[in-house]
Design a protein around this motif. Structure first.
Motif, PDB file in Angstrom:
ATOM      1  N   ILE A  85       0.835  -1.214   0.000  1.00 56.35           N
ATOM      2  CA  ILE A  85       0.000   0.000   0.000  1.00 56.35           C
ATOM      3  C   ILE A  85       0.860   1.251   0.000  1.00 56.35           C
ATOM      4  O   ILE A  85       0.535   2.254  -0.610  1.00 56.35           O
ATOM      5  N   GLY A  86       1.977   1.171   0.679  1.00 60.49           N
ATOM      6  CA  GLY A  86       2.875   2.319   0.749  1.00 60.49           C
ATOM      7  C   GLY A  86       2.649   3.115   2.020  1.00 60.49           C
ATOM      8  O   GLY A  86       1.548   3.153   2.562  1.00 60.49           O
ATOM      9  N   SER A  87       3.708   3.754   2.458  1.00 57.60           N
ATOM     10  CA  SER A  87       3.627   4.589   3.656  1.00 57.60           C
ATOM     11  C   SER A  87       3.213   5.998   3.262  1.00 57.60           C
ATOM     12  O   SER A  87       3.260   6.372   2.086  1.00 57.60           O
ATOM     13  N   VAL A  88       2.839   6.759   4.273  1.00 55.62           N
ATOM     14  CA  VAL A  88       2.447   8.146   4.025  1.00 55.62           C
ATOM     15  C   VAL A  88       3.662   8.932   3.508  1.00 55.62           C
ATOM     16  O   VAL A  88       4.792   8.706   3.954  1.00 55.62           O
ATOM     17  N   MET A  89       3.423   9.817   2.551  1.00 57.39           N
ATOM     18  CA  MET A  89       4.497  10.607   1.947  1.00 57.39           C
ATOM     19  C   MET A  89       4.971  11.686   2.924  1.00 57.39           C
ATOM     20  O   MET A  89       4.166  12.506   3.384  1.00 57.39           O
ATOM     21  N   PRO A  90       6.294  11.696   3.249  1.00 59.59           N
ATOM     22  CA  PRO A  90       6.800  12.739   4.147  1.00 59.59           C
ATOM     23  C   PRO A  90       6.536  14.136   3.586  1.00 59.59           C
ATOM     24  O   PRO A  90       6.724  14.379   2.391  1.00 59.59           O
ATOM     25  N   GLY A  91       6.088  15.031   4.442  1.00 60.37           N
ATOM     26  CA  GLY A  91       5.834  16.405   4.037  1.00 60.37           C
ATOM     27  C   GLY A  91       4.479  16.623   3.374  1.00 60.37           C
ATOM     28  O   GLY A  91       4.146  17.745   2.987  1.00 60.37           O
ATOM     29  N   SER A  92       3.709  15.556   3.234  1.00 61.19           N
ATOM     30  CA  SER A  92       2.413  15.669   2.560  1.00 61.19           C
ATOM     31  C   SER A  92       1.330  16.197   3.505  1.00 61.19           C
ATOM     32  O   SER A  92       1.483  16.193   4.728  1.00 61.19           O
ATOM     33  N   THR A  93       0.236  16.643   2.915  1.00 64.56           N
ATOM     34  CA  THR A  93      -0.920  17.056   3.707  1.00 64.56           C
ATOM     35  C   THR A  93      -1.440  15.872   4.516  1.00 64.56           C
ATOM     36  O   THR A  93      -1.842  16.024   5.667  1.00 64.56           O
ATOM     37  N   GLU A  94      -1.402  14.696   3.916  1.00 63.51           N
ATOM     38  CA  GLU A  94      -1.849  13.498   4.630  1.00 63.51           C
ATOM     39  C   GLU A  94      -1.044  13.291   5.907  1.00 63.51           C
ATOM     40  O   GLU A  94      -1.591  13.020   6.970  1.00 63.51           O
ATOM     41  N   GLU A  95       0.259  13.442   5.815  1.00 68.40           N
ATOM     42  CA  GLU A  95       1.115  13.279   6.992  1.00 68.40           C
ATOM     43  C   GLU A  95       0.752  14.310   8.066  1.00 68.40           C
ATOM     44  O   GLU A  95       0.648  13.988   9.251  1.00 68.40           O
ATOM     45  N   ALA A  96       0.547  15.559   7.639  1.00 64.87           N
ATOM     46  CA  ALA A  96       0.193  16.621   8.590  1.00 64.87           C
ATOM     47  C   ALA A  96      -1.125  16.302   9.291  1.00 64.87           C
ATOM     48  O   ALA A  96      -1.269  16.520  10.499  1.00 64.87           O
ATOM     49  N   MET A  97      -2.086  15.776   8.539  1.00 66.85           N
ATOM     50  CA  MET A  97      -3.385  15.434   9.131  1.00 66.85           C
ATOM     51  C   MET A  97      -3.242  14.277  10.117  1.00 66.85           C
ATOM     52  O   MET A  97      -3.834  14.271  11.190  1.00 66.85           O
ATOM     53  N   ILE A  98      -2.445  13.297   9.765  1.00 67.21           N
ATOM     54  CA  ILE A  98      -2.256  12.133  10.635  1.00 67.21           C
ATOM     55  C   ILE A  98      -1.611  12.540  11.957  1.00 67.21           C
ATOM     56  O   ILE A  98      -2.059  12.162  13.031  1.00 67.21           O
ATOM     57  N   PHE A  99      -0.549  13.337  11.854  1.00 70.60           N
ATOM     58  CA  PHE A  99       0.168  13.691  13.080  1.00 70.60           C
ATOM     59  C   PHE A  99      -0.494  14.831  13.838  1.00 70.60           C
ATOM     60  O   PHE A  99      -0.177  15.072  14.995  1.00 70.60           O
ATOM     61  N   GLY A 100      -1.440  15.512  13.213  1.00 70.48           N
ATOM     62  CA  GLY A 100      -2.168  16.579  13.895  1.00 70.48           C
ATOM     63  C   GLY A 100      -3.438  16.091  14.572  1.00 70.48           C
ATOM     64  O   GLY A 100      -4.060  16.834  15.332  1.00 70.48           O
ATOM     65  N   ALA A 101      -3.811  14.865  14.309  1.00 70.33           N
ATOM     66  CA  ALA A 101      -5.061  14.329  14.869  1.00 70.33           C
ATOM     67  C   ALA A 101      -4.822  13.762  16.264  1.00 70.33           C
ATOM     68  O   ALA A 101      -3.691  13.422  16.618  1.00 70.33           O
ATOM     69  N   PRO A 102      -5.886  13.657  17.059  1.00 71.65           N
ATOM     70  CA  PRO A 102      -5.737  13.112  18.412  1.00 71.65           C
ATOM     71  C   PRO A 102      -5.494  11.592  18.427  1.00 71.65           C
ATOM     72  O   PRO A 102      -5.123  11.044  19.452  1.00 71.65           O
ATOM     73  N   VAL A 103      -5.650  10.957  17.296  1.00 70.60           N
ATOM     74  CA  VAL A 103      -5.452   9.509  17.226  1.00 70.60           C
ATOM     75  C   VAL A 103      -3.959   9.195  17.231  1.00 70.60           C
ATOM     76  O   VAL A 103      -3.159   9.920  16.633  1.00 70.60           O
TER      77      VAL A 103
END
Ligand code: FES
Length: 107
Positions: free
Chosen positions: A60-78
Motif C-alpha cells: 500500500i505504501g507509507s504516508v508521503m513525508p511532508g504531505s498534507t496526509e502526513e500533517a493530518m495524521i500527526f495533527g489528529a488526536p489519534v
C-alpha cells in the motif's frame, strides 16, 4: 476484491470492493464503524485514520513525508504509527484483494 476491516470493539468485517474504489468510501458504503470521514475525502479532517496491517504496508505504501496526509495524521488526536494512513488517500488496485485495515478505537 475483498477488504477486511478490523476494530477491537466491533471485530472483523469483510466487504467487497472494486479496483479504483476509494478505501474511505468503501468503508462508508458498508457502514464500517470508526471511519466517519467527516470531510468527504478532502484530506482535511483526519477522521479516516487507519492502520494498514503490517503484511500490507509495503504494497500500500507509507504516508508521503511532508504531505498534507502526513500533517493530518500527526495533527489528529489519534495515535499515529508508522503504518498510519488516511483511508481517503488510498485508491484500491487489483493487488489490494485481501487488504487488512485496522481501525483506531476512537477518532
Ligand atoms: S475523510 Fe477527511 S481526511 Fe479522509
Amino acid at each position: 476484491m475483498q477488504i477486511i476491516f478490523r476494530q477491537a470493539k466491533a471485530g472483523e468485517c469483510v466487504v467487497t470492493a472494486e479496483a479504483g474504489d476509494n478505501l474511505m468510501h468503501v468503508a462508508l458504503a458498508n457502514d464500517i464503524a470508526g471511519i466517519p470521514g467527516d470531510c468527504g475525502g478532502q484530506c482535511a479532517c483526519g477522521t479516516c485514520h487507519v492502520y494498514i496491517n503490517a503484511d500490507w504496508v509495503e504494497r500500500i505504501g507509507s504516508v508521503m513525508p511532508g504531505s498534507t496526509e502526513e500533517a493530518m495524521i500527526f495533527g489528529a488526536p489519534v495515535d499515529a504509527r508508522p503504518n498510519s494512513r488516511l483511508a481517503c488517500q488510498i485508491s484500491l488496485t487489483p493487488m489490494c484483494d485481501g487488504l487488512i485495515v485496522e481501525i483506531p478505537e476512537e477518532q
